[in-house]
Scaffold this motif. Structure first.
Motif, mmCIF file in Angstrom:
data_model
loop_
_atom_site.group_PDB
_atom_site.id
_atom_site.type_symbol
_atom_site.label_atom_id
_atom_site.label_comp_id
_atom_site.label_asym_id
_atom_site.label_seq_id
_atom_site.Cartn_x
_atom_site.Cartn_y
_atom_site.Cartn_z
ATOM 1 N N SER A 229 0.489 -1.459 0.206
ATOM 2 C CA SER A 229 0.076 0.641 -0.227
ATOM 3 C C SER A 229 0.393 0.649 -0.200
ATOM 4 C CB SER A 229 -1.127 -0.024 0.760
ATOM 5 O OG SER A 229 -1.842 -1.477 0.664
ATOM 6 N N ALA A 230 2.276 1.234 0.464
ATOM 7 C CA ALA A 230 2.704 2.375 0.779
ATOM 8 C C ALA A 230 3.572 2.421 -0.899
ATOM 9 C CB ALA A 230 4.006 2.437 1.442
ATOM 10 N N LYS A 231 3.389 1.819 -1.512
ATOM 11 C CA LYS A 231 4.036 1.603 -2.952
ATOM 12 C C LYS A 231 3.390 2.417 -3.977
ATOM 13 C CE LYS A 231 8.430 -0.432 -2.117
ATOM 14 N NZ LYS A 231 8.663 -1.587 -2.786
ATOM 15 N N THR A 232 4.097 3.256 -4.662
ATOM 16 C CA THR A 232 3.226 3.622 -6.181
ATOM 17 C C THR A 232 4.215 3.397 -7.382
ATOM 18 O OG1 THR A 232 4.783 5.853 -6.307
ATOM 19 C CG2 THR A 232 2.842 5.402 -4.641
ATOM 20 N N THR A 233 3.469 3.188 -8.472
ATOM 21 C CA THR A 233 3.822 2.760 -10.018
ATOM 22 C C THR A 233 3.724 4.408 -10.646
ATOM 23 O OG1 THR A 233 3.785 0.650 -8.489
ATOM 24 C CG2 THR A 233 4.144 1.153 -11.470
ATOM 25 N N ALA A 234 4.592 4.364 -11.892
ATOM 26 C CA ALA A 234 4.480 5.331 -12.623
ATOM 27 C C ALA A 234 2.681 5.116 -13.578
ATOM 28 C CB ALA A 234 5.368 4.920 -13.665
ATOM 29 N N ALA A 235 2.059 6.656 -13.045
ATOM 30 C CA ALA A 235 0.721 6.381 -13.899
ATOM 31 C C ALA A 235 0.807 5.980 -15.392
ATOM 32 C CB ALA A 235 0.049 7.044 -13.777
ATOM 33 N N PRO A 236 -0.785 5.243 -16.464
ATOM 34 C CA PRO A 236 -0.517 5.073 -17.090
ATOM 35 C C PRO A 236 -0.281 5.921 -18.194
ATOM 36 C CG PRO A 236 -2.439 3.837 -16.399
ATOM 37 C CD PRO A 236 -1.296 4.379 -15.634
ATOM 38 N N TYR A 237 0.533 7.033 -18.864
ATOM 39 C CA TYR A 237 0.413 7.843 -20.403
ATOM 40 C C TYR A 237 1.256 9.148 -19.406
ATOM 41 C CZ TYR A 237 -3.331 5.442 -22.741
ATOM 42 O OH TYR A 237 -4.224 4.519 -23.151
ATOM 43 N N THR A 238 2.141 8.798 -18.047
ATOM 44 C CA THR A 238 2.706 9.448 -17.375
ATOM 45 C C THR A 238 3.945 10.540 -18.240
ATOM 46 O OG1 THR A 238 4.022 10.423 -15.449
ATOM 47 C CG2 THR A 238 4.231 8.426 -16.088
ATOM 48 N N LEU A 239 4.816 11.190 -18.466
ATOM 49 C CA LEU A 239 5.865 11.754 -19.164
ATOM 50 C C LEU A 239 6.727 10.711 -18.307
ATOM 51 C CD1 LEU A 239 5.723 15.139 -20.259
ATOM 52 C CD2 LEU A 239 6.127 12.785 -21.653
ATOM 53 N N ARG A 240 8.157 9.964 -18.338
ATOM 54 C CA ARG A 240 9.292 10.076 -17.433
ATOM 55 C C ARG A 240 10.216 10.726 -17.560
ATOM 56 N NH1 ARG A 240 8.390 4.991 -15.643
ATOM 57 N NH2 ARG A 240 9.455 6.062 -13.889
ATOM 58 N N ALA A 241 11.324 11.077 -16.532
ATOM 59 C CA ALA A 241 12.014 11.845 -16.916
ATOM 60 C C ALA A 241 14.066 11.297 -17.121
ATOM 61 C CB ALA A 241 12.058 12.318 -15.025
ATOM 62 N N GLY A 242 13.409 10.751 -18.377
ATOM 63 C CA GLY A 242 15.560 10.087 -18.427
ATOM 64 C C GLY A 242 15.166 11.352 -19.518
ATOM 65 N N PRO A 243 16.530 10.907 -20.526
ATOM 66 C CA PRO A 243 17.476 11.963 -21.092
ATOM 67 C C PRO A 243 16.426 12.198 -22.365
ATOM 68 C CG PRO A 243 18.261 9.593 -20.533
ATOM 69 C CD PRO A 243 17.261 9.694 -19.964
ATOM 70 N N GLU A 244 15.299 11.533 -22.493
ATOM 71 C CA GLU A 244 14.709 12.010 -23.495
ATOM 72 C C GLU A 244 13.149 12.418 -23.319
ATOM 73 O OE1 GLU A 244 15.388 9.804 -27.533
ATOM 74 O OE2 GLU A 244 17.789 10.552 -27.633
ATOM 75 N N PRO A 245 12.201 12.646 -23.608
ATOM 76 C CA PRO A 245 11.593 12.419 -23.352
ATOM 77 C C PRO A 245 9.944 11.068 -23.558
ATOM 78 C CG PRO A 245 10.779 14.303 -24.987
ATOM 79 C CD PRO A 245 12.561 13.757 -24.841
ATOM 80 N N THR A 246 10.139 10.398 -22.720
ATOM 81 C CA THR A 246 9.218 9.437 -23.251
ATOM 82 C C THR A 246 7.712 8.991 -21.988
ATOM 83 O OG1 THR A 246 10.770 8.290 -21.260
ATOM 84 C CG2 THR A 246 11.191 8.152 -23.534
ATOM 85 N N VAL A 247 7.350 8.168 -22.410
ATOM 86 C CA VAL A 247 5.945 7.749 -21.883
ATOM 87 C C VAL A 247 5.932 6.293 -21.665
ATOM 88 C CG1 VAL A 247 3.667 8.012 -22.250
ATOM 89 C CG2 VAL A 247 4.662 9.501 -22.896
ATOM 90 N N SER A 248 4.752 6.212 -19.816
ATOM 91 C CA SER A 248 5.002 4.913 -20.061
ATOM 92 C C SER A 248 3.514 4.761 -20.591
ATOM 93 C CB SER A 248 4.443 5.064 -18.031
ATOM 94 O OG SER A 248 4.219 3.434 -17.660
ATOM 95 N N ALA A 249 3.278 3.682 -21.621
ATOM 96 C CA ALA A 249 2.829 4.043 -22.341
ATOM 97 C C ALA A 249 2.051 2.628 -22.244
ATOM 98 C CB ALA A 249 3.062 4.403 -23.826
ATOM 99 N N PRO A 250 0.773 2.354 -22.709
ATOM 100 C CA PRO A 250 -0.079 1.226 -23.454
ATOM 101 C C PRO A 250 0.676 0.920 -24.453
ATOM 102 C CG PRO A 250 -1.487 2.560 -21.859
ATOM 103 C CD PRO A 250 -0.276 3.387 -22.420
ATOM 104 N N VAL A 251 0.799 -1.108 -24.277
ATOM 105 C CA VAL A 251 1.207 -1.654 -25.406
ATOM 106 C C VAL A 251 0.059 -2.607 -25.695
ATOM 107 C CG1 VAL A 251 3.395 -0.690 -26.140
ATOM 108 C CG2 VAL A 251 3.316 -3.136 -25.103
ATOM 109 N N THR A 252 0.127 -3.467 -26.703
ATOM 110 C CA THR A 252 -1.138 -4.900 -26.721
ATOM 111 C C THR A 252 0.091 -5.981 -27.242
ATOM 112 O OG1 THR A 252 -0.161 -4.648 -29.937
ATOM 113 C CG2 THR A 252 -2.134 -3.592 -28.487
ATOM 114 N N TRP A 253 -1.373 -6.879 -26.789
ATOM 115 C CA TRP A 253 -0.254 -8.175 -26.466
ATOM 116 C C TRP A 253 0.693 -8.942 -27.654
ATOM 117 C CZ3 TRP A 253 1.787 -9.901 -22.606
ATOM 118 C CH2 TRP A 253 1.129 -9.540 -21.373
ATOM 119 N N ALA A 254 -0.216 -8.641 -28.997
ATOM 120 C CA ALA A 254 0.594 -8.538 -30.353
ATOM 121 C C ALA A 254 1.513 -8.240 -30.312
ATOM 122 C CB ALA A 254 -0.757 -7.910 -31.072
#
Length: 293
Positions: A229-254
């Motif tokens: 309960s004390a933990k959190t995870t990057a939300a779907p569609y949030t930007l991430r603070a890496g060297p380049e702007p990337t997103v935690s993005a949903p992908v398909t199983w395919a």
């Protein structure tokens, strides 16, 4: 561009500042572009964070700046219209932001809240409505190994009657989610740990369920502890603070079951949403039906 721009969002007055400040120096991606991304992705992002106590990674000077902090408390000076959630912890009771509207999302992003993280529960820390597995490759492993583990985990979850969706972490790994009926923290964590241990027993050369660095070379750490309960995870569609702007993005199983590229920038994600809608919609639809065995 002016240092400050007054605007109205959902009937709320906001003053947006320093929109031309570069937040990702490697690409020149600016604060203004980040806010524009969040405004456009809000229709699919908000349903996954609303009603949850949000935490933020704030970087006032961008991803290469020296100031970086993890913010849980509602910041001083927050507008009175910003919704909050009271969180009772072991050491303190605090109020956290509930990102339940476009206005709140834009207000938070304007405060350099580049990343949004949420827990696996809504207002009750002992009523988890999501199970999450964080697949984190160790040295010598990468996305190919994460794909393989994701497919194995999906099949185990399916055996137990749980439908799984997957997104990129926005970095080097994957996040798997399954919706649950409200379930106690202890039961959710125990199930996730047992699943990770099963995967390790069946594929010891590929999977490890413990965090110790000396065990992780060439393997994928299945981080089941994200269900605390004390933990959190990057939300779907949030930007991430890496060297380049990337997103935690949903992908398909395919896509997981292929050699498709699994790294997406903000513009790519907006294109995917425009074409396919919310890839995490099944997570919302199933949260009243998923039940642990």
């Amino acid at each position: 561009m002016p240092d400050r721009i007054a605007t109205t969002v959902d009937g709320r007055t906001l003053t947006l500042s320093h929109l031309d400040k570069v937040w990702w120096p490697e690409t020149g991606y600016t604060k203004g572009q980040a806010l524009d991304y969040y405004a456009k992705v809000a229709p699919v992002l908000l349903p996954h964070v609303a009603g949850r106590a949000a935490s933020f990674i704030r970087l006032p000077d961008g991803v290469e700046g020296t100031t970086r902090f993890y913010a849980k408390h509602v910041p001083p000076g927050a507008p009175e219209w910003v919704s909050t959630i009271e969180v009772v912890g072991h050491e303190e009771t605090r109020r956290q932001v509930d990102v339940d509207s476009l206005a709140t999302l834009m207000w938070a992003a304007n405060l350099a809240a580049i990343e949004i993280h949420v827990p696996q529960w809504g207002t009750d820390p002992d009523a988890h409505d999501r199970l999450v597995l964080d697949l984190d490759p160790g040295p010598g492993a990468g996305m190919a190994e994460c794909r393989e583990v994701a497919l194995l985990a999906r099949d185990v979850l399916a055996e137990d009657g749980l439908t799984c969706v997957v997104k990129t972490s926005g970095s080097k790994g994957l996040h798997l989610y399954a919706a649950l009926k409200p379930t106690p923290e202890a039961a959710t964590s125990a199930y996730a740990k047992a699943l990770a241990q099963r995967l390790e027993r069946e594929r010891p050369e590929l999977v490890v369920h413990r965090m110790a660095k000396n065990l992780r070379a060439g393997r994928v750490f299945v981080d089941w502890s994200q269900n605390a309960s004390a933990k959190t995870t990057a939300a779907p569609y949030t930007l991430r603070a890496g060297p380049e702007p990337t997103v935690s993005a949903p992908v398909t199983w395919a896509e997981i079951d292929s050699a498709a590229e699994l790294a997406f920038g903000p513009d790519e994600v907006l294109e995917r949403v425009a074409r396919d809608g919310d890839g995490f919609a099944p997570l919302l639809a199933a949260r009243t039906t998923g039940r642990l065995p």
